[in-house]
Design a protein around this motif. Sequence first.
Motif, mmCIF file in Angstrom:
data_model
loop_
_atom_site.group_PDB
_atom_site.id
_atom_site.type_symbol
_atom_site.label_atom_id
_atom_site.label_comp_id
_atom_site.label_asym_id
_atom_site.label_seq_id
_atom_site.Cartn_x
_atom_site.Cartn_y
_atom_site.Cartn_z
ATOM 1 N N LYS A 1 15.903 21.401 25.442
ATOM 2 C CA LYS A 1 17.071 20.521 25.457
ATOM 3 C C LYS A 1 17.515 20.111 24.056
ATOM 4 O O LYS A 1 18.695 20.023 23.779
ATOM 5 C CB LYS A 1 16.757 19.250 26.259
ATOM 6 N N SER A 2 16.537 19.859 23.188
ATOM 7 C CA SER A 2 16.922 19.172 21.944
ATOM 8 C C SER A 2 16.487 19.852 20.646
ATOM 9 O O SER A 2 16.786 19.354 19.570
ATOM 10 C CB SER A 2 16.364 17.737 21.973
ATOM 11 N N ASP A 3 15.804 20.978 20.725
ATOM 12 C CA ASP A 3 15.347 21.637 19.494
ATOM 13 C C ASP A 3 15.588 23.153 19.590
ATOM 14 O O ASP A 3 14.659 23.938 19.785
ATOM 15 C CB ASP A 3 13.853 21.341 19.288
ATOM 16 N N PRO A 4 16.865 23.573 19.444
ATOM 17 C CA PRO A 4 17.197 24.993 19.645
ATOM 18 C C PRO A 4 16.441 25.947 18.727
ATOM 19 O O PRO A 4 16.122 27.069 19.116
ATOM 20 C CB PRO A 4 18.706 25.054 19.402
ATOM 21 N N GLU A 5 16.140 25.493 17.521
ATOM 22 C CA GLU A 5 15.412 26.359 16.572
ATOM 23 C C GLU A 5 13.996 26.656 17.085
ATOM 24 O O GLU A 5 13.531 27.794 17.062
ATOM 25 C CB GLU A 5 15.341 25.709 15.185
ATOM 26 N N HIS A 6 13.333 25.603 17.535
ATOM 27 C CA HIS A 6 11.964 25.755 18.069
ATOM 28 C C HIS A 6 11.992 26.643 19.322
ATOM 29 O O HIS A 6 11.150 27.530 19.494
ATOM 30 C CB HIS A 6 11.374 24.377 18.377
ATOM 31 N N LYS A 7 12.983 26.403 20.160
ATOM 32 C CA LYS A 7 13.123 27.225 21.382
ATOM 33 C C LYS A 7 13.277 28.699 21.006
ATOM 34 O O LYS A 7 12.641 29.579 21.599
ATOM 35 C CB LYS A 7 14.333 26.757 22.193
ATOM 36 N N LYS A 8 14.112 28.963 20.007
ATOM 37 C CA LYS A 8 14.368 30.348 19.592
ATOM 38 C C LYS A 8 13.088 31.018 19.086
ATOM 39 O O LYS A 8 12.798 32.182 19.399
ATOM 40 C CB LYS A 8 15.445 30.359 18.502
ATOM 41 N N ILE A 9 12.301 30.279 18.330
ATOM 42 C CA ILE A 9 11.021 30.805 17.811
ATOM 43 C C ILE A 9 10.102 31.180 18.981
ATOM 44 O O ILE A 9 9.484 32.240 19.000
ATOM 45 C CB ILE A 9 10.341 29.770 16.872
ATOM 46 N N LEU A 10 10.024 30.279 19.977
ATOM 47 C CA LEU A 10 9.171 30.542 21.148
ATOM 48 C C LEU A 10 9.669 31.758 21.934
ATOM 49 O O LEU A 10 8.872 32.584 22.380
ATOM 50 C CB LEU A 10 9.125 29.315 22.065
ATOM 51 N N GLU A 11 10.998 31.857 22.092
ATOM 52 C CA GLU A 11 11.586 33.006 22.795
ATOM 53 C C GLU A 11 11.235 34.322 22.109
ATOM 54 O O GLU A 11 10.815 35.287 22.752
ATOM 55 C CB GLU A 11 13.122 32.881 22.799
ATOM 56 N N GLU A 12 11.422 34.348 20.794
ATOM 57 C CA GLU A 12 11.158 35.580 20.030
ATOM 58 C C GLU A 12 9.691 35.954 20.095
ATOM 59 O O GLU A 12 9.327 37.120 20.263
ATOM 60 C CB GLU A 12 11.627 35.408 18.578
ATOM 61 N N LYS A 13 8.830 34.941 19.972
ATOM 62 C CA LYS A 13 7.387 35.197 20.028
ATOM 63 C C LYS A 13 6.987 35.747 21.395
ATOM 64 O O LYS A 13 6.188 36.683 21.506
ATOM 65 C CB LYS A 13 6.610 33.904 19.725
ATOM 66 N N THR A 14 7.566 35.189 22.457
ATOM 67 C CA THR A 14 7.270 35.653 23.825
ATOM 68 C C THR A 14 7.512 37.151 23.957
ATOM 69 O O THR A 14 6.686 37.886 24.516
ATOM 70 C CB THR A 14 8.143 34.893 24.854
ATOM 71 N N MET A 15 8.646 37.600 23.428
ATOM 72 C CA MET A 15 9.010 39.022 23.553
ATOM 73 C C MET A 15 8.204 39.908 22.598
ATOM 74 O O MET A 15 7.718 40.967 22.976
ATOM 75 C CB MET A 15 10.525 39.206 23.289
ATOM 76 N N TYR B 1 18.838 28.792 28.950
ATOM 77 C CA TYR B 1 18.850 30.244 29.200
ATOM 78 C C TYR B 1 17.831 30.947 28.307
ATOM 79 O O TYR B 1 17.775 30.708 27.110
ATOM 80 C CB TYR B 1 20.247 30.816 28.948
ATOM 81 N N ILE B 2 17.026 31.809 28.911
ATOM 82 C CA ILE B 2 16.084 32.636 28.156
ATOM 83 C C ILE B 2 16.441 34.089 28.422
ATOM 84 O O ILE B 2 16.407 34.543 29.570
ATOM 85 C CB ILE B 2 14.622 32.337 28.550
ATOM 86 N N ASP B 3 16.797 34.772 27.374
ATOM 87 C CA ASP B 3 17.306 36.136 27.478
ATOM 88 C C ASP B 3 16.323 37.054 28.210
ATOM 89 O O ASP B 3 15.107 36.951 28.021
ATOM 90 C CB ASP B 3 17.560 36.660 26.046
#
Length: 332
Positions: free
Chosen positions: A188-202, A77-79
Amino acid sequence: MNKSKEDLLTFVMKNKRDISATMIENEDVVLDWNGDQKTPLASTVKLMVLFHFVKTVSSGDTKLNEKVALSDIERFYIDRTDGGAHTYWLEVNGFSEHATILDVAKGMMQFSSNACTDYLIDRLGLEKINDQMKQAGLIEHDELMPLTPMILWSAYVSDHEQDALKQMSGVSHEQYKSLMSEIFNIMKSDPEHKKILEEKTMEKDLLSFHIQSLLTQKMTKSTTNQYAQFMKRLHDELLTTEEKSLFSQIVLGETLKTEKDQYIWYKSGATLFVFTAALYRKTDTSSISISLFINDPKANNSHWIEEVFNEFMLTAAGDQNFRQRLIQAFTK
């Protein structure tokens, strides 16, 4: 706003170059306009995931009451990127920590949650879904890819919109596949990295108008001819009676049925730049299969088309007079 399905009919008439449509009534193709023109499918592609899902239930590989941890779905999920579909699915169902896999499939089709879709793609196996599609003879269909990784692609390659666009524009199909696989694995396997990418996107505006346009063009593509035929073939040959019953239970349609209808199956999809839909309706005396794809490359009309698109499709399926006018819009 105050636009209606009549306005969309007028729009179709005036913008035929950017539209493709195929309609099969009983056994006859009554409309085929740009029917072999490939268009990005948006969420209409979820029909292919459902097709494979139903087959795995039928073969016993998937049990409908299998419990799925919501945290496993949340990885995909991507907010603020699916029009509230995923959040709405959660709210309506009031799950605690788990959902059944049947609930997840309904989340994909009836609510159009991209996170539910990517969970199922991961659970069922992308290669198997694509193989099932090939076995069903869908030769005018690009191979499926997961839906959500592309949203993080710009942030994965750069901190700046212009630089991201430059890097994203030049990639080959094989490079793109490889990048999507890398990002999917991060989700799938690196929630921290995913979160960084999500925040940067926004924060860095890495989903700008130009980037969204490029992402739409990277989506899985197919044709209205392929989808109108596929919807009809699902009923006529690709699904058993039992499988049709399960398909009906999951796809959007049961709430739209009238007393006359044996089956009504519907899935639409949209980005800022495309609107796509495939619909099948079977009554005691007739069948109708319709697929309509609209390209709006400058996104000048997407704000109002979105409001009337589903009503337009359902009216075309249910109202013979409106259907004839739609056919005439292309043949005049």
